[in-house]
Design a protein around this motif. Sequence first.
Motif, PDB file in Angstrom:
ATOM      1  N   GLY A   1      38.837  38.095  44.540  1.00 42.08           N
ATOM      2  CA  GLY A   1      39.679  38.211  43.366  1.00 42.08           C
ATOM      3  C   GLY A   1      40.195  39.634  43.211  1.00 42.08           C
ATOM      4  N   SER A   2      40.433  40.052  41.979  1.00 43.03           N
ATOM      5  CA  SER A   2      41.018  41.363  41.724  1.00 43.03           C
ATOM      6  C   SER A   2      40.046  42.496  42.021  1.00 43.03           C
ATOM      7  N   ALA A   3      40.567  43.561  42.607  1.00 43.05           N
ATOM      8  CA  ALA A   3      39.794  44.780  42.852  1.00 43.05           C
ATOM      9  C   ALA A   3      40.198  45.874  41.865  1.00 43.05           C
ATOM     10  N   ARG A   4      40.602  45.438  40.646  1.00 46.25           N
ATOM     11  CA  ARG A   4      41.014  46.395  39.607  1.00 46.25           C
ATOM     12  C   ARG A   4      40.352  46.068  38.269  1.00 46.25           C
ATOM     13  N   ARG A   5      39.133  45.596  38.300  1.00 49.56           N
ATOM     14  CA  ARG A   5      38.468  45.118  37.092  1.00 49.56           C
ATOM     15  C   ARG A   5      37.921  46.249  36.211  1.00 49.56           C
ATOM     16  N   VAL A   6      37.403  47.293  36.811  1.00 52.54           N
ATOM     17  CA  VAL A   6      36.776  48.383  36.060  1.00 52.54           C
ATOM     18  C   VAL A   6      37.212  49.720  36.650  1.00 52.54           C
ATOM     19  N   GLU A   7      36.836  50.817  35.971  1.00 48.09           N
ATOM     20  CA  GLU A   7      37.264  52.134  36.416  1.00 48.09           C
ATOM     21  C   GLU A   7      36.769  52.476  37.817  1.00 48.09           C
ATOM     22  N   LYS A   8      35.614  51.919  38.206  1.00 51.88           N
ATOM     23  CA  LYS A   8      35.053  52.215  39.520  1.00 51.88           C
ATOM     24  C   LYS A   8      35.501  51.216  40.594  1.00 51.88           C
ATOM     25  N   SER A   9      36.384  50.316  40.239  1.00 44.57           N
ATOM     26  CA  SER A   9      36.921  49.374  41.223  1.00 44.57           C
ATOM     27  C   SER A   9      37.742  50.112  42.273  1.00 44.57           C
ATOM     28  N   PRO A  10      37.891  49.536  43.460  1.00 47.24           N
ATOM     29  CA  PRO A  10      38.692  50.199  44.500  1.00 47.24           C
ATOM     30  C   PRO A  10      40.112  50.535  44.058  1.00 47.24           C
ATOM     31  N   GLY A  11      40.704  49.694  43.212  1.00 52.50           N
ATOM     32  CA  GLY A  11      42.078  49.944  42.762  1.00 52.50           C
ATOM     33  C   GLY A  11      42.177  50.498  41.363  1.00 52.50           C
ATOM     34  N   TYR A  12      41.073  51.015  40.826  1.00 54.27           N
ATOM     35  CA  TYR A  12      40.974  51.500  39.453  1.00 54.27           C
ATOM     36  C   TYR A  12      41.202  50.316  38.499  1.00 54.27           C
ATOM     37  N   VAL A  13      41.151  50.568  37.211  1.00 56.45           N
ATOM     38  CA  VAL A  13      41.148  49.485  36.237  1.00 56.45           C
ATOM     39  C   VAL A  13      42.569  49.064  35.857  1.00 56.45           C
ATOM     40  N   HIS A  14      42.740  47.761  35.684  1.00 58.95           N
ATOM     41  CA  HIS A  14      43.990  47.184  35.172  1.00 58.95           C
ATOM     42  C   HIS A  14      43.603  46.206  34.070  1.00 58.95           C
ATOM     43  N   PRO A  15      44.248  46.265  32.910  1.00 59.63           N
ATOM     44  CA  PRO A  15      43.839  45.418  31.789  1.00 59.63           C
ATOM     45  C   PRO A  15      43.967  43.922  32.047  1.00 59.63           C
ATOM     46  N   ASP A  16      44.782  43.541  32.999  1.00 59.47           N
ATOM     47  CA  ASP A  16      44.979  42.114  33.270  1.00 59.47           C
ATOM     48  C   ASP A  16      44.079  41.576  34.370  1.00 59.47           C
ATOM     49  N   ALA A  17      43.261  42.424  34.978  1.00 64.71           N
ATOM     50  CA  ALA A  17      42.471  41.999  36.129  1.00 64.71           C
ATOM     51  C   ALA A  17      41.438  40.939  35.757  1.00 64.71           C
ATOM     52  N   VAL A  18      40.667  41.171  34.703  1.00 62.80           N
ATOM     53  CA  VAL A  18      39.633  40.215  34.322  1.00 62.80           C
ATOM     54  C   VAL A  18      40.236  38.891  33.862  1.00 62.80           C
ATOM     55  N   PRO A  19      41.267  38.884  33.004  1.00 60.84           N
ATOM     56  CA  PRO A  19      41.894  37.593  32.653  1.00 60.84           C
ATOM     57  C   PRO A  19      42.430  36.848  33.876  1.00 60.84           C
ATOM     58  N   TYR A  20      42.969  37.591  34.841  1.00 56.73           N
ATOM     59  CA  TYR A  20      43.476  36.952  36.053  1.00 56.73           C
ATOM     60  C   TYR A  20      42.331  36.293  36.823  1.00 56.73           C
ATOM     61  N   ASP A  21      41.221  37.015  36.949  1.00 54.36           N
ATOM     62  CA  ASP A  21      40.067  36.445  37.638  1.00 54.36           C
ATOM     63  C   ASP A  21      39.509  35.240  36.883  1.00 54.36           C
ATOM     64  N   ASP A  22      39.567  35.270  35.563  1.00 58.25           N
ATOM     65  CA  ASP A  22      39.127  34.111  34.773  1.00 58.25           C
ATOM     66  C   ASP A  22      39.980  32.891  35.108  1.00 58.25           C
ATOM     67  N   LEU A  23      41.279  33.117  35.270  1.00 54.80           N
ATOM     68  CA  LEU A  23      42.185  32.024  35.655  1.00 54.80           C
ATOM     69  C   LEU A  23      41.813  31.482  37.032  1.00 54.80           C
ATOM     70  N   LEU A  24      41.548  32.392  37.973  1.00 53.80           N
ATOM     71  CA  LEU A  24      41.154  31.966  39.311  1.00 53.80           C
ATOM     72  C   LEU A  24      39.862  31.154  39.274  1.00 53.80           C
ATOM     73  N   ALA A  25      38.870  31.643  38.528  1.00 55.06           N
ATOM     74  CA  ALA A  25      37.593  30.941  38.448  1.00 55.06           C
ATOM     75  C   ALA A  25      37.774  29.542  37.886  1.00 55.06           C
TER      76      ALA A  25
END
Length: 235
Positions: free
Chosen positions: A146-170
């Motif tokens: 899924g997204s690699a931008r979920r939190v500040e320590k993620s490989p792609g740094y944080v994006h506010p839409d990352a977790v909602p996007y992953d929720d959609l995928l799940a």
Amino acid sequence: MLVAAAVCPHPPLLVPQVAGAAAAELDRLRAACAEAVRSLVEAGPDVLVVIGGDGSPASFPGDAAGSLRPWGPDVRVGPAGGEPVLPLSLTIGRWLLEHSAGAPEGRLPLRFEAVAADAPTAECAALGRRLAGSAGRVALLVMGDGSARRVEKSPGYVHPDAVPYDDLLAAALGSGDSGALLALDPARAAELWVAGRAAFQVLAGAAHGAPPPAAELLREDAPYGVGYFVARWLW
């Protein structure tokens, strides 16, 4: 026709030799992947196809080998002495096949297919349809993160839409909703560093719009700021 599909993530750290002292952190994720792989074998397919993203499309035979040397120890998969040609996603897929109880290594035909990570949706869906029609009973092992931008320590740094996007995928992977997967926008997935979008859309194309009678999300996790999903679809 497609009779079974499993979705697994492909981080190098899934392999204990690569994870080292941190290997135990992914024990539950590893166990869920093994359970998903066993579901494919138990479905009795004529062929098992491992699909995963890479920089460009490619097909590999069942005896193709891979290596995790770029990510640490030179862990090899496939026939001994074989030249490592599989990309990361397919290398981890082959590792799962070799290390899951009841895995099909040597017992049923295997194929490996790389789909370009930026492939258009229509191209992904068409590949899925071809794979589903390649034998009487086809099983797919779909490798994707899924997204690699979920939190500040993620490989792609944080994006506010990352977790909602992953929720959609799940939700889509856990319910067998191929329509929701086909609706994923490639540009949006690229923005959110979603490594599995193309492979997930291959799965959706293979399903031919026929929802699986049984779909289950076995595990959802993000231990390193990257969304990981393990799911199975059974017909």
